[in-house]
Design an enzyme around this catalytic site. Structure first.
Site: not given
Ligand code: AMP
Length: 141
Positions: A97, A99
């Site tokens: 993903h 951001h």
């Molecule tokens: P990373 O730390 O780069 O792997 O980012 C993962 C992101 O996913 C974090 O910023 C979380 O807040 C986000 N996240 C986890 N679960 C959900 C969810 N159910 N809906 C939206 N965002 C999520």
């Protein structure tokens, strides 16, 4: 199934910003800043090393389009794009993903880089450069 696969399958709720046959974008639950959005491939690839280049190109094109629209929508002063690959790099969801993080003057979001320039010699830089180049040549040969 990863949490993002569940979002793609609409098994758990999310705030979907954009969707086509290959990628999806939805609000990051943390909203680190106003409008914080994630862009993912619908099919799960763990990280940048796994995702096919063609799909990545489409994902980047959609990320650019959304970054432009989100910047205008929230009148943001800037945008950070962030992509964590691996636990050591801060990845917590192992489904690739990007951001999109809108930035506002005086927001509290922190992106900080350690500056080691004063601890390094020219030889240190050259050694690092050659380490990378050696592997590039191996790839090209
Ligand atoms: P990373 O730390 O780069 O792997 O980012 C993962 C992101 O996913 C974090 O910023 C979380 O807040 C986000 N996240 C986890 N679960 C959900 C969810 N159910 N809906 C939206 N965002 C999520």
């Amino acid at each position: 199934m990863s949490v993002f696969e569940k979002i793609v399958a609409k098994e758990i709720p999310s705030y979907i910003v954009y969707e086509d046959n290959l990628v999806m974008a939805f609000l990051d639950i943390m909203q680190s800043t106003k409008g914080h959005t994630l862009v993912i491939p619908k099919k799960k690839y763990e990280n940048i090393f796994e995702i096919p280049e063609e799909l990545l190109k489409h994902l980047i094109a959609v990320t650019k389009m959304l970054a432009e629209k989100i910047k205008i929508a929230f009148n943001a002063d800037g945008i950070n794009l962030l992509n964590n690959n691996g636990k050591a790099a801060g990845q917590t969801v192992f489904h690739y993903h990007f951001h999109i993080i809108p930035r506002y003057e005086n927001d509290n979001f922190k992106v900080s880089f350690e500056n080691n320039a004063d601890k390094l010699t020219k030889a240190d830089y050259e050694m690092r450069l050659n380490t990378i180049k050696k592997h590039l040549w191996n790839k090209l040969l």
